[in-house]
Write a protein that holds these residues in place. Structure first.
Motif, PDB file in Angstrom:
ATOM      1  N   PHE A   1      62.997  56.984   1.383  1.00  0.00           N
ATOM      2  CA  PHE A   1      63.522  57.970   2.338  1.00  0.00           C
ATOM      3  C   PHE A   1      62.452  58.375   3.344  1.00  0.00           C
ATOM      4  O   PHE A   1      62.681  58.374   4.561  1.00  0.00           O
ATOM      5  CB  PHE A   1      64.029  59.202   1.559  1.00  0.00           C
TER       6      PHE A   1
ATOM      7  N   ASP B   1      61.618  55.427   5.706  1.00  0.00           N
ATOM      8  CA  ASP B   1      62.709  55.155   6.641  1.00  0.00           C
ATOM      9  C   ASP B   1      62.794  56.223   7.719  1.00  0.00           C
ATOM     10  O   ASP B   1      62.883  55.930   8.910  1.00  0.00           O
ATOM     11  CB  ASP B   1      64.039  55.116   5.872  1.00  0.00           C
ATOM     12  N   GLU B   2      62.782  57.468   7.275  1.00  0.00           N
ATOM     13  CA  GLU B   2      63.000  58.556   8.230  1.00  0.00           C
ATOM     14  C   GLU B   2      61.792  58.791   9.129  1.00  0.00           C
ATOM     15  O   GLU B   2      61.940  59.110  10.311  1.00  0.00           O
ATOM     16  CB  GLU B   2      63.361  59.856   7.482  1.00  0.00           C
TER      17      GLU B   2
ATOM     18  N   ARG C   1      62.734  55.266  11.671  1.00  0.00           N
ATOM     19  CA  ARG C   1      63.607  55.956  12.609  1.00  0.00           C
ATOM     20  C   ARG C   1      62.842  56.694  13.696  1.00  0.00           C
ATOM     21  O   ARG C   1      63.206  56.666  14.867  1.00  0.00           O
ATOM     22  CB  ARG C   1      64.505  56.941  11.858  1.00  0.00           C
TER      23      ARG C   1
ATOM     24  N   GLU D   1      81.079  71.324  16.538  1.00  0.00           N
ATOM     25  CA  GLU D   1      82.468  71.669  16.248  1.00  0.00           C
ATOM     26  C   GLU D   1      83.373  70.555  16.765  1.00  0.00           C
ATOM     27  O   GLU D   1      84.106  69.945  16.009  1.00  0.00           O
ATOM     28  CB  GLU D   1      82.835  73.014  16.915  1.00  0.00           C
TER      29      GLU D   1
ATOM     30  N   LEU E   1      80.525  65.996  17.875  1.00  0.00           N
ATOM     31  CA  LEU E   1      79.952  65.707  16.556  1.00  0.00           C
ATOM     32  C   LEU E   1      79.131  64.436  16.611  1.00  0.00           C
ATOM     33  O   LEU E   1      79.650  63.363  16.910  1.00  0.00           O
ATOM     34  CB  LEU E   1      81.081  65.539  15.533  1.00  0.00           C
ATOM     35  N   ARG E   2      77.879  64.555  16.345  1.00  0.00           N
ATOM     36  CA  ARG E   2      77.012  63.385  16.255  1.00  0.00           C
ATOM     37  C   ARG E   2      76.139  63.538  15.022  1.00  0.00           C
ATOM     38  O   ARG E   2      75.640  64.627  14.746  1.00  0.00           O
ATOM     39  CB  ARG E   2      76.113  63.250  17.493  1.00  0.00           C
ATOM     40  N   PRO E   3      75.947  62.450  14.297  1.00  0.00           N
ATOM     41  CA  PRO E   3      75.056  62.546  13.127  1.00  0.00           C
ATOM     42  C   PRO E   3      73.624  62.833  13.572  1.00  0.00           C
ATOM     43  O   PRO E   3      73.258  62.551  14.716  1.00  0.00           O
ATOM     44  CB  PRO E   3      75.181  61.168  12.483  1.00  0.00           C
ATOM     45  N   VAL E   4      72.838  63.359  12.690  1.00  0.00           N
ATOM     46  CA  VAL E   4      71.477  63.771  13.033  1.00  0.00           C
ATOM     47  C   VAL E   4      70.632  62.577  13.481  1.00  0.00           C
ATOM     48  O   VAL E   4      69.686  62.731  14.254  1.00  0.00           O
ATOM     49  CB  VAL E   4      70.818  64.504  11.843  1.00  0.00           C
ATOM     50  N   ASP E   5      70.985  61.394  13.019  1.00  0.00           N
ATOM     51  CA  ASP E   5      70.187  60.211  13.374  1.00  0.00           C
ATOM     52  C   ASP E   5      70.821  59.413  14.509  1.00  0.00           C
ATOM     53  O   ASP E   5      70.507  58.246  14.686  1.00  0.00           O
ATOM     54  CB  ASP E   5      69.990  59.315  12.145  1.00  0.00           C
ATOM     55  N   TRP E   6      71.697  60.029  15.261  1.00  0.00           N
ATOM     56  CA  TRP E   6      72.313  59.323  16.393  1.00  0.00           C
ATOM     57  C   TRP E   6      71.281  59.103  17.487  1.00  0.00           C
ATOM     58  O   TRP E   6      70.499  59.990  17.785  1.00  0.00           O
ATOM     59  CB  TRP E   6      73.496  60.117  16.944  1.00  0.00           C
TER      60      TRP E   6
ATOM     61  N   ARG F   1      70.025  50.193  12.922  1.00  0.00           N
ATOM     62  CA  ARG F   1      69.697  51.431  13.625  1.00  0.00           C
ATOM     63  C   ARG F   1      71.010  52.062  14.034  1.00  0.00           C
ATOM     64  O   ARG F   1      71.936  51.374  14.449  1.00  0.00           O
ATOM     65  CB  ARG F   1      68.871  51.142  14.883  1.00  0.00           C
ATOM     66  N   LYS F   2      71.105  53.356  13.938  1.00  0.00           N
ATOM     67  CA  LYS F   2      72.344  54.022  14.307  1.00  0.00           C
ATOM     68  C   LYS F   2      72.607  53.829  15.788  1.00  0.00           C
ATOM     69  O   LYS F   2      71.768  54.159  16.620  1.00  0.00           O
ATOM     70  CB  LYS F   2      72.224  55.511  13.961  1.00  0.00           C
TER      71      LYS F   2
ATOM     72  N   PHE G   1      77.829  56.367   9.184  1.00  0.00           N
ATOM     73  CA  PHE G   1      78.191  57.748   9.538  1.00  0.00           C
ATOM     74  C   PHE G   1      77.997  57.951  11.040  1.00  0.00           C
ATOM     75  O   PHE G   1      76.892  58.245  11.505  1.00  0.00           O
ATOM     76  CB  PHE G   1      77.309  58.751   8.774  1.00  0.00           C
ATOM     77  N   LEU G   2      79.047  57.777  11.802  1.00  0.00           N
ATOM     78  CA  LEU G   2      78.937  57.901  13.259  1.00  0.00           C
ATOM     79  C   LEU G   2      79.596  59.166  13.784  1.00  0.00           C
ATOM     80  O   LEU G   2      79.392  59.544  14.940  1.00  0.00           O
ATOM     81  CB  LEU G   2      79.570  56.683  13.934  1.00  0.00           C
ATOM     82  N   GLU G   3      80.447  59.784  12.994  1.00  0.00           N
ATOM     83  CA  GLU G   3      81.165  60.995  13.411  1.00  0.00           C
ATOM     84  C   GLU G   3      81.838  60.767  14.767  1.00  0.00           C
ATOM     85  O   GLU G   3      82.575  59.797  14.945  1.00  0.00           O
ATOM     86  CB  GLU G   3      80.201  62.191  13.427  1.00  0.00           C
ATOM     87  N   GLY G   4      81.562  61.665  15.722  1.00  0.00           N
ATOM     88  CA  GLY G   4      82.228  61.569  17.014  1.00  0.00           C
ATOM     89  C   GLY G   4      81.813  60.372  17.838  1.00  0.00           C
ATOM     90  O   GLY G   4      82.431  60.080  18.871  1.00  0.00           O
ATOM     91  N   ALA G   5      80.774  59.675  17.421  1.00  0.00           N
ATOM     92  CA  ALA G   5      80.325  58.500  18.172  1.00  0.00           C
ATOM     93  C   ALA G   5      81.032  57.228  17.707  1.00  0.00           C
ATOM     94  O   ALA G   5      80.746  56.146  18.216  1.00  0.00           O
ATOM     95  CB  ALA G   5      78.815  58.333  18.010  1.00  0.00           C
TER      96      ALA G   5
ATOM     97  N   PHE H   1      68.577  54.632   5.284  1.00  0.00           N
ATOM     98  CA  PHE H   1      68.943  56.042   5.219  1.00  0.00           C
ATOM     99  C   PHE H   1      69.629  56.474   6.505  1.00  0.00           C
ATOM    100  O   PHE H   1      69.192  56.119   7.600  1.00  0.00           O
ATOM    101  CB  PHE H   1      67.702  56.898   4.978  1.00  0.00           C
TER     102      PHE H   1
ATOM    103  N   GLY I   1      70.531  59.955   7.992  1.00  0.00           N
ATOM    104  CA  GLY I   1      70.500  61.404   7.891  1.00  0.00           C
ATOM    105  C   GLY I   1      70.301  61.873   6.460  1.00  0.00           C
ATOM    106  O   GLY I   1      70.941  62.837   6.029  1.00  0.00           O
TER     107      GLY I   1
END
Lengths: 282, 290
Positions: A29, A32-33, A37, A274, A277-282, B16-17, B53-57, B221, B223
């Motif tokens: 983890f 990777d992070e 990333r 709300e 929405l985008r994941p934290v790693d977008w 990569r996301k 996990f892309l959510e709104g993307a 990983f 997020g």
């Protein structure tokens, strides 16, 4: 004549982990992070002398190598000298630099104008100044601060908001305190760090369990059951005291807000987190 | 005449996301070692080239089936001129609707044929999952003619419901591809519980229906949620043939001996038994009052 056999399922879900696999996963983890990333090769963390930050430091060393981990001891004038000794023992064991930044002047510089601040406010100021130092040192070292908050304190709200929980990466946040102890043992960290009573060390003779009013071994089991969806009768059936259940549930329910970003008034159809929405790693 | 073997490469990606195009180079790097001995089939995980996990993307990263076929062909042709079949999970955009899909596509140096697109039926929307918010579900279980064997695809939770592989087997599938993205949870006794459950499910499918089951798991990983990898192949007797690691992007090469199918089905003819009672079971399928 037939006998009657009754079986009642009142098992406790286990909190036991495969420690070797857990450690390898947390190291993956961090790599990777941090590196893959974010392209960051250096970690900064506060080493309090407690078991959480000791585990985080050891994991960072395994992930990045000892040259790429810088630890800071951040004592205030009332901090226990034993905490600093334990922090040094951890740093020596995992072979990382331990730099000391005394936060007394910074904390007192503000509190001079707030002489009536109670211990809780003083503790919050100390926690926030510590995080100020870690973020600034991260900027200086092109590093990232690593969080050390465990799942138990997160769920009980036993931390300073936007301080202990501020680092963008936390390898420990889904491990209960009792699991942290097990991981620390598996990592071979100094025994005095693992066995001593956990303490935020914001005041003399302070202990976590004294503040919380419950032992971690009990709180962790209750929290785990609550999070899995069990209700109070099921917990009573499993032998937990009603007062302990009420204490844990009370702290859990009262502190949901601390585990979220600030509540923001929604005006548009594209409100962040709300609708947008985008994941934290977008 | 076809050989009696099927050469398979399970390519466990760690994307990569972002959009598929951002992961072309990484895919190519994974495929390059296959140059020397190209496989018949390359299986990739669910959401293999965008992250899961892309959510709104999700909409931004969704491609048409033709677009993902072109992407795969472009990357493969930069690696090899050998014919190959890809099975690859991707977010599909079709007439403004987004699905969690997997495509089977046959690629040669100058041809490209879309063999099948499976749209995920069961969209996990519980716990860590929120698929139904961002994609629509598929409605069909179909088989297609693969390079050696009649094949079918079940994406992740599709395979957890016994009916999907059962229908695929009843429709003639002898090989089930399972692209997956499974976040690692509960490390106990040397294994993550989700992978332990996966292996039990996959082995059960293979044994009950006497079919090859090939599972490709996403890694990396997202997020804080670590995709558990663990790509594997199960033979028609339900035995584990090979398995990739939990952690890293890698390629698992497996040679399937197609003679195993007849042997397994002779030893445990459950699929034939099922075919015999299928009509009776169908009459019992009205569960509206259950």
């Amino acid at each position: 004549m037939y006998g009657l056999i009754c079986c009642v399922s009142v098992m406790l879900p286990t909190l036991e982990l495969d420690l070797d696999l857990t450690i390898r996963w947390l190291v993956a983890f961090l790599r990777d992070e941090l590196q893959t990333r974010r392209g960051i090769n250096h970690a900064v963390l506060g080493l309090s002398g407690g078991v959480d930050s000791a585990v985080a430091a050891a994991l960072c060393v395994r992930a990045l190598g000892r040259e790429r981990v810088t630890a800071f001891a951040l004592p205030y004038r009332t901090s226990s000298p034993a905490s600093l000794r334990d922090a040094q023992a951890v740093a020596d064991q995992v072979q990382i630099r331990l730099e000391i930044r005394d936060i007394t002047a910074a904390v007192d510089g503000y509190l001079l104008s707030e002489p009536d601040a109670d211990p809780r406010r003083r503790g919050n100021v100390m926690a926030r100044v510590r995080m100020l130092v870690l973020f600034d040192q991260s900027a200086k070292l092109a590093a990232l601060p690593i969080g050390t908050g465990n799942k138990t304190e997160r769920l009980l709200g036993y931390y300073t908001w936007h301080a202990d929980d501020a680092p963008p990466l936390n390898p420990l946040g889904d491990l209960f305190k009792t699991q942290i102890w097990a991981v620390a043992t598996a990592l071979g960290l100094p025994s005095q760090v693992i066995s001593k009573p956990p303490s935020a060390d914001l005041e003399a003779d302070q202990t976590d369990e004294g503040d919380l009013g419950i032992r971690y071994q009990v709180a962790d089991q209750i929290l785990d059951l609550l999070l899995r969806g069990y209700r109070d009768p099921a917990l009573l059936e499993r032998g937990f005291a009603a007062t302990d259940i009420a204490l844990v549930r009370g702290r859990l329910d009262a502190t949901h807000w601390k585990r979220h970003l600030p509540t923001t008034a929604m005006i548009s159809a594209t409100a962040i987190n709300e609708s947008y929405l985008r994941p934290v790693d977008w | 005449m076809h050989s009696e073997y099927l050469e398979l490469a399970l390519v466990q990606t760690k994307p990569r996301k972002g959009p598929v195009a951002a992961n072309r180079d990484a895919l190519r790097a994974l495929l390059l070692p296959l140059q020397a001995a190209p496989p018949d089939v390359i299986l990739l995980p669910e959401a293999a080239l965008t992250g899961y996990f892309l959510e709104g993307a999700t909409l931004e990263c969704a491609l048409t089936r033709e677009e993902i076929a072109d992407e795969l062909a472009g990357v493969w042709r930069s690696v090899s001129s050998a014919p190959v079949e890809f099975v690859c999970g991707f977010y599909e955009q079709a007439s403004g609707v987004v699905y969690n899909s997997a495509i089977a596509v046959a690629i040669t140096s100058d041809t490209l044929e879309i063999l099948h697109v499976h749209r995920k039926l069961f969209l996990p929307t519980y716990g860590v999952f929120d698929e139904a918010r961002f994609v629509k579900r598929g409605r069909r279980v179909r088989t297609y003619t693969g390079v050696r064997l009649p094949s079918a695809i079940a994406i992740c939770e599709d395979a957890w419901h016994a009916l999907v592989p059962t229908i695929a087997a009843m429709k003639g599938a002898q090989l089930l591809f399972v692209p997956s993205a499974s976040p690692a949870r509960e490390p106990r006794d040397g294994e993550f519980e989700n992978l332990r459950q996966w292996e039990a499910i996959l082995r059960g499918i293979a044994r009950e229906h006497g079919m090859f089951v090939c599972y490709a798991g996403l890694t990396g990983f997202e997020g804080g949620k670590g995709m558990s990898g663990g790509s594997c192949v199960i033979d028609p007797s339900g035995d584990l043939v090979a398995r990739a690691s939990n952690f890293e992007a890698e390629v698992l090469r497996v040679r399937l001996d197609l003679a195993d199918l007849a042997v397994a089905r002779a030893a445990l003819p459950l699929l034939g038994d099922l075919r015999n009672v299928w009509a009776d079971l169908l009459r019992e399928c009205d569960v509206t009052d259950a």
